[in-house]
Design an enzyme around this catalytic site. Structure first.
Site, short mmCIF file in Angstrom:
data_model
loop_
_atom_site.label_atom_id
_atom_site.label_comp_id
_atom_site.label_asym_id
_atom_site.label_seq_id
_atom_site.Cartn_x
_atom_site.Cartn_y
_atom_site.Cartn_z
N GLU A 68 0.91 -1.11 -0.56
CA GLU A 68 0.15 -0.08 -0.22
C GLU A 68 0.73 1.49 -0.08
O GLU A 68 0.56 1.79 -0.30
CB GLU A 68 -1.08 -0.31 1.29
CG GLU A 68 -1.75 1.11 1.73
CD GLU A 68 -2.39 0.27 0.80
OE1 GLU A 68 -3.14 0.14 0.16
OE2 GLU A 68 -4.07 1.69 0.76
N ASP A 69 1.77 1.33 0.81
CA ASP A 69 3.06 2.74 0.83
C ASP A 69 4.25 2.19 0.87
O ASP A 69 4.46 3.98 0.86
CB ASP A 69 2.66 2.87 2.83
CG ASP A 69 1.24 2.79 3.52
OD1 ASP A 69 0.32 3.53 2.46
OD2 ASP A 69 1.13 1.98 3.76
#
Ligand code: MN
Length: 740
Positions: free
Chosen positions: A82-83
């Site tokens: 996600e990051d």
């Protein structure tokens, strides 16, 4: 603001891991740590701590739940995709399919109910610390409905793997523990969501450990005043309460020993949120609740549970309405225990819970308790899946479910109503009827994407368009730039399209194509006719309105598909328009007709006379004879001269006319010259009782160019006669011309 800039050392996590973990298990977790640490190295939490601390905290919470090592590894990696630049492919390469599926599941769950949120993007959190709201504000209808729906979808999204939910819960728990670092305006929303969604999920999975902490943390931010009030009262009374509890425990142990019951007794911590709920539910003030002392007895087996209960109930008076047998009738999350409350020696209430070790483990860890990760015996994947299925069957969505297969089936049909939940490449969920194909999905995303759908990738692989989609599939639609749907899509036998929604959109498309063709054809034929009738600058809007169509397009389409005829349009038009206007005559001019009763129709304007040989009278059947130089003479049809003539070319059909308003219209006829052409035309005109006011015939080589002025009653008649003339042999065209 408290802040520690240092990372939690890996050793702390390793020490905390269950002893049953093998060297290989520990190596796996260390490897996951190194990847996560490097990936998040530049990122910080809102607290200022290194981001990796969050990953370790999540892994640590998971470790407390005694989940298998791959779940802990996935917990360390849960935010990487996600990051950070790390992709699922990277994780698959380094850690294999199971961990990849877990990380992917958590990532998808983050975006979960952006369902039907349309194009609205959620604001991005810093470093992904921020979690996006699970419920789109635009969706807010009845809150209970939304919560129920979100819970339903959350369970669905965890799909085939309940382990994903554990990671998500651990993630949320740590985020709640560090919520004070979040900007103030976001705290309440996240806390409310925790109470609405995550605590119930933890409860449903039976993980009391996580449930109560999520509840207390959620309550603390949602209702800070009440939280503080209860917390302070609890603290105030604590030393007193703890002293009392010690005495009670000693007394209980003695009592049970006398009855040959072995029991471990512990004081039961009271949770603030549960006190609050009890106060609300029982409508009692805190004073009534706070003095409640609670103990828990853990005994070796079920008979001991009831034996202990018997002893307690004979020693102290049971309080009415407080006894619950969750052993005979477990709660729907499989929680088992005996609950009772008695009036203790001091006449104040004492709450007692009685359960076995197994029940206790189950109560604290829920589904997680069932991971029997035994030393030296690695569970085969198959066994593991079986275990999960049996756990699910115990989760009991419906009380009459008996085995795992039935449970899974009931989950599919009843709870989830034969639907599949498909992810878009962006992570949005599209909810489709079971059996849906990529084309159904494409139409659901957007009609144009459906029309242009040419192929699809499901979970990264190209698949045939008839492939049924499964819950959790991620579908990417491949489109053609100017694609159109195929007729095959509507062929039921090919199974390419299963949803009504997609079918009707495809049908609409084809109907529209037909409409467009019909529209062009209809417009074309009407314009041709109007041109032939010499009508310019026609207001189609008005024409359509007069025929009860909303738009000219509708009128053209019906004309094109044959529901409407040009004749009808012309008829309508001539009724609605002033004839003087249509035929461009000056209304003050004298009528073109004569009132002469013996006017002979068919010869008007031609020099004519009554034949002396037979003296026809009005009403007689008559015929005209074109003379050389004297125009035409009118004979009775039975006149011997007429019957005997060999010059039949020179006969004209004529009749006695009626007096009627007519309009002179110049027309032009182009034809390949032939014998009898003029005669044929005059027969047609006579049939229609149309006078010929003037005739000019010009033959050039084999082409005949006839210019006539005919006197017509109306446009309908003009249209009809032009059509009839055009249908004569050799005639190429007949149309109105400009006067003069
Ligand atoms: Mn996280």
């Amino acid at each position: 603001m408290k802040s520690t800039a240092t990372a939690i050392p890996l050793e702390k996590l390793l020490e905390q891991l269950p002893e049953t973990f093998s060297v290989a298990d520990r190596e796996l977790i260390q490897r996951a740590y190194r990847v996560a640490e490097e990936a998040h190295r530049e990122q910080k939490r809102h607290s200022g701590e290194p981001y990796i601390n969050h990953c370790i905290a999540v892994a640590s919470i998971l470790s407390d739940l005694k989940v298998p090592p791959e779940v802990i590894a996935a917990g360390l990696l849960h935010d990487t995709v996600e990051d950070t630049p790390i992709t699922l492919a990277d994780i698959r390469r380094d850690f294999g399919d199971t961990i990849t599926a877990l990380v992917d599941g958590v990532t998808k769950l983050t975006h979960l109910p952006r369902v039907s949120r349309g194009d609205q993007h959620a604001e991005n959190g810093d470093n992904g610390v921020e979690e996006e709201p699970l419920i789109a504000p635009a969706l807010l209808g009845r809150k209970e409905d939304i919560v129920a729906e979100t819970l339903r979808k959350t369970f669905l999204a965890m799909g085939e793997d309940v382990r994903v939910m554990f990671i998500k819960l651990a993630d949320r728990l740590h985020n709640m523990r560090t919520l004070s670092y979040m900007p103030e305006h976001k705290r309440k929303r996240i806390a409310q969501e925790t109470l609405d969604i995550f605590a119930p999920v933890a409860n449903r999975l039976g993980i009391w450990q996580i449930k109560w902490e999520l509840e207390d943390l959620g309550f603390r931010y949602v209702n800070p005043e009440k939280y503080k009030e209860i917390a302070e009262l609890l603290t105030e009374k604590r030393p007193d309460r703890e002293a009392q509890l010690e005495t009670i425990k000693e007394n209980l142990v003695k009592l049970l020993e006398q009855n040959n019951i072995k029991a471990e007794i512990s004081g039961r911590p009271k949770h603030i949120y549960s006190i609050y709920k009890k106060m609300q539910k029982k409508d009692k003030a805190f004073d009534m609740v706070r003095d409640v002392r609670a103990v828990r007895l853990i005994v070796p087996d079920v008979p001991s549970c009831y034996a202990a209960l018997g002893v307690i109930h004979t020693t102290w008076r049971p309080l009415p309405g407080e006894f619950d047998d969750y052993i005979a009738a477990p709660k729907d999350n499989y929680y088992q225990s005996l609950h009772t409350a008695v009036s203790y020696d001091d006449k104040r209430p004492l709450e007692v819970q009685i359960r076995t070790h197994e029940m206790h483990l189950n109560a604290e860890y829920g589904i997680a308790a069932h991971w029997q990760y035994k030393e030296g015996t690695k569970h085969a994947d198959k066994n593991y899946e079986n275990l999960i299925n049996s756990l699910r069957s115990k989760m009991e969505w419906g009380s009459d479910v008996h085995d795992a297969a039935e449970f899974v089936e009931s989950m599919r049909s009843d709870v989830f109503q034969d639907r599949v939940y498909i992810f878009t490449p962006r992570g949005d969920i599209i909810d489709l009827p079971a059996g849906s194909t990529p084309i159904d999905f494409a139409y659901h995303v957007h009609t144009d994407i459906g029309h242009c759908c040419r192929g699809a990738r499901v979970n990264g692989k190209l698949v045939p368009l008839y492939q049924e989609l499964k819950t959790g599939d991620q579908v990417e639609v491949l489109t053609a730039k100017r694609g159109t749907p195929s007729r095959d899509w509507l062929n039921v036998n090919l199974g390419l399209v299963r949803t009504q929604r997609a079918r009707s959109k495809i049908k609409v498309w084809f109907k529209k194509q037909e409409d467009e063709q019909n529209l062009a054809q209809g417009r074309d034929s009407l314009e041709k006719e109007l041109q032939r009738l010499g009508l310019k600058d026609i207001n189609f809007e008005k024409m359509a309105r007069d025929l009860n169509y909303k738009t000219p397009e509708e009128m053209f389409i019906e004309l094109g598909n044959g529901d409407l005829s040009v004749n009808k349009i012309i008829k309508q038009f001539s009724q609605h328009e002033e004839a003087d206007e249509i035929f461009e005559v000056n209304p003050s001019a004298s009528p073109a007709t004569s009132t002469n009763a013996i006017e002979v129709v068919g010869l008007k304007g031609m020099l004519s006379s009554m034949a002396r040989c037979c003296n026809p009278m009005p009403g007689d059947q008559v015929v005209g004879f074109i003379t050389r130089g004297r125009g035409a003479t009118i004979h009775r049809q039975d006149c011997p001269n007429i019957l005997q003539t060999k010059d039949r070319e020179r006969l004209l059909q004529v009749g006695w006319g009626h007096v009627e308003r007519t309009y002179p219209v110049p027309i032009q006829i182009k034809a390949y010259d032939r014998q009898g052409l003029v005669s044929d035309i005059s027969i047609l005109l006579s049939d229609e009782s149309i006078n010929i006011a003037d005739v000019k015939v010009n033959v050039n080589r084999s082409m005949a160019d006839l210019r006539l002025i005919i006197e017509v009653k109306d446009l309908t008649q003009l249209s009809r006669i032009l059509t009839r003339i055009e249908s004569l042999p050799n005639v190429m065209e007949a149309h109105r011309t400009n006067p003069g």
